[in-house]
Design a protein around this motif. Structure first.
Motif, PDB file in Angstrom:
ATOM      1  N   ASP A 204       0.793  -1.210   0.000  1.00  0.00           N
ATOM      2  CA  ASP A 204       0.000   0.000   0.000  1.00  0.00           C
ATOM      3  C   ASP A 204       0.832   1.271   0.000  1.00  0.00           C
ATOM      4  OD1 ASP A 204      -2.511  -1.225  -0.121  1.00  0.00           O
ATOM      5  OD2 ASP A 204      -2.601  -1.452   2.033  1.00  0.00           O
ATOM      6  N   SER A 205       2.122   1.175  -0.304  1.00  0.00           N
ATOM      7  CA  SER A 205       2.929   2.388  -0.355  1.00  0.00           C
ATOM      8  C   SER A 205       2.682   3.106  -1.681  1.00  0.00           C
ATOM      9  CB  SER A 205       4.416   2.060  -0.206  1.00  0.00           C
ATOM     10  OG  SER A 205       4.916   1.489  -1.397  1.00  0.00           O
ATOM     11  N   ALA A 206       3.011   4.378  -1.709  1.00  0.00           N
ATOM     12  CA  ALA A 206       2.877   5.146  -2.947  1.00  0.00           C
ATOM     13  C   ALA A 206       3.673   4.486  -4.067  1.00  0.00           C
ATOM     14  CB  ALA A 206       3.356   6.582  -2.711  1.00  0.00           C
TER      15      ALA A 206
ATOM     16  N   ALA B 207      -7.371  10.895  -0.869  1.00  0.00           N
ATOM     17  CA  ALA B 207      -7.483  10.675   0.577  1.00  0.00           C
ATOM     18  C   ALA B 207      -8.653  11.445   1.171  1.00  0.00           C
ATOM     19  CB  ALA B 207      -6.183  11.065   1.272  1.00  0.00           C
ATOM     20  N   ASN B 208      -8.871  12.659   0.689  1.00  0.00           N
ATOM     21  CA  ASN B 208     -10.008  13.452   1.192  1.00  0.00           C
ATOM     22  C   ASN B 208     -11.331  12.793   0.830  1.00  0.00           C
ATOM     23  OD1 ASN B 208      -8.457  15.434   2.425  1.00  0.00           O
ATOM     24  ND2 ASN B 208      -8.444  16.740   0.622  1.00  0.00           N
ATOM     25  N   TYR B 209     -11.427  12.292  -0.392  1.00  0.00           N
ATOM     26  CA  TYR B 209     -12.664  11.622  -0.788  1.00  0.00           C
ATOM     27  C   TYR B 209     -12.842  10.341   0.021  1.00  0.00           C
ATOM     28  CZ  TYR B 209     -16.497   9.685  -3.442  1.00  0.00           C
ATOM     29  OH  TYR B 209     -17.711   9.154  -3.783  1.00  0.00           O
TER      30      TYR B 209
ATOM     31  N   CYS C 130      -3.332   7.664  -4.694  1.00  0.00           N
ATOM     32  CA  CYS C 130      -4.281   6.640  -4.272  1.00  0.00           C
ATOM     33  C   CYS C 130      -4.471   6.678  -2.761  1.00  0.00           C
ATOM     34  CB  CYS C 130      -3.792   5.250  -4.683  1.00  0.00           C
ATOM     35  SG  CYS C 130      -3.446   5.085  -6.459  1.00  0.00           S
ATOM     36  N   ALA C 131      -5.603   6.158  -2.327  1.00  0.00           N
ATOM     37  CA  ALA C 131      -5.910   6.085  -0.896  1.00  0.00           C
ATOM     38  C   ALA C 131      -6.910   4.959  -0.692  1.00  0.00           C
ATOM     39  CB  ALA C 131      -6.494   7.403  -0.400  1.00  0.00           C
TER      40      ALA C 131
ATOM     41  N   VAL D 149     -12.258   0.037   0.439  1.00  0.00           N
ATOM     42  CA  VAL D 149     -12.408   0.656  -0.867  1.00  0.00           C
ATOM     43  C   VAL D 149     -11.108   1.399  -1.156  1.00  0.00           C
ATOM     44  CG1 VAL D 149     -13.714   2.245  -2.303  1.00  0.00           C
ATOM     45  CG2 VAL D 149     -14.902   0.877  -0.588  1.00  0.00           C
ATOM     46  N   ILE D 150     -10.533   1.122  -2.315  1.00  0.00           N
ATOM     47  CA  ILE D 150      -9.315   1.789  -2.763  1.00  0.00           C
ATOM     48  C   ILE D 150      -9.690   2.715  -3.905  1.00  0.00           C
ATOM     49  CG2 ILE D 150      -7.079   1.455  -3.890  1.00  0.00           C
ATOM     50  CD1 ILE D 150      -6.886  -1.234  -2.386  1.00  0.00           C
TER      51      ILE D 150
END
Length: 168
Positions: free
Chosen positions: A31-33, A63-65, A139-140, A151-152
């Motif tokens: 899950d890293s960038a 991330a905000n979404y 991504c988040a 949810v990704i």
């Protein structure tokens, strides 16, 4: 003397456990960038498209979404300024690899000659991954449904899937 050996053995075991915990990388999902970037770039390289890079602004949007929760947990796209792919998986199996692999698997339904998806099939997640003018991603993820689902979201700048244009 036996007590000292036992105490020493316990201390040694504790020390080894600490060293292993600090030195060994976690077995958690990718899950890293860099994982997201590498996975996207592998698919892009397969079709001769330039690589993407990580963009903190695009990642902050994702991330905000994700943090808003309600929309993304209801499986709704944000409708924002970036291209977007969503992936839903169980908390036990959701990862960057699972998400990008799922999107890229749609390549079998994309016909480059006609620039269309096979009838009745989805391929626009794939075309977004390989969209040639996209230069950056972010991504988040978010836990949903009492932490039973993840949810990704990956956002793409500039967005792809422009009607009438070929992804590459």
């Amino acid at each position: 003397m036996a007590y000292s050996r036992l105490k020493l053995a316990c201390l040694a075991l504790a020390l080894v456990s600490i060293v292993v915990a600090v030195v060994m990388p976690p077995c958690a999902a990718q899950d890293s960038a860099q994982d997201y970037v590498d996975l996207h770039n592998a698919a892009r390289a397969d079709v001769g498209v330039d690589p993407v890079s990580w963009d903190d602004t695009v990642a902050a949007y994702a991330a905000n979404y994700a943090a808003e929760g309600q929309g993304i947990c209801a499986h709704q796209h944000s409708g924002g300024q970036y291209g977007e792919n969503l992936y839903w998986g169980s908390s036990a199996s959701a990862s960057a690899s699972a998400a990008v692999d799922y999107w890229v698997a749609e390549s079998e339904y994309y016909d480059h000659d006609t620039n269309s998806c096979r009838s009745g099939q989805e391929c626009r997640h794939y075309t977004q991954v390989v969209w040639s003018s996209t230069t950056s991603i972010g991504c988040a993820s978010v836990d949903c449904n009492n932490n039973s689902e993840v949810v990704i979201i990956c956002s793409y700048n500039p967005p792809g899937n422009i009607d009438g244009e070929s992804p590459y």
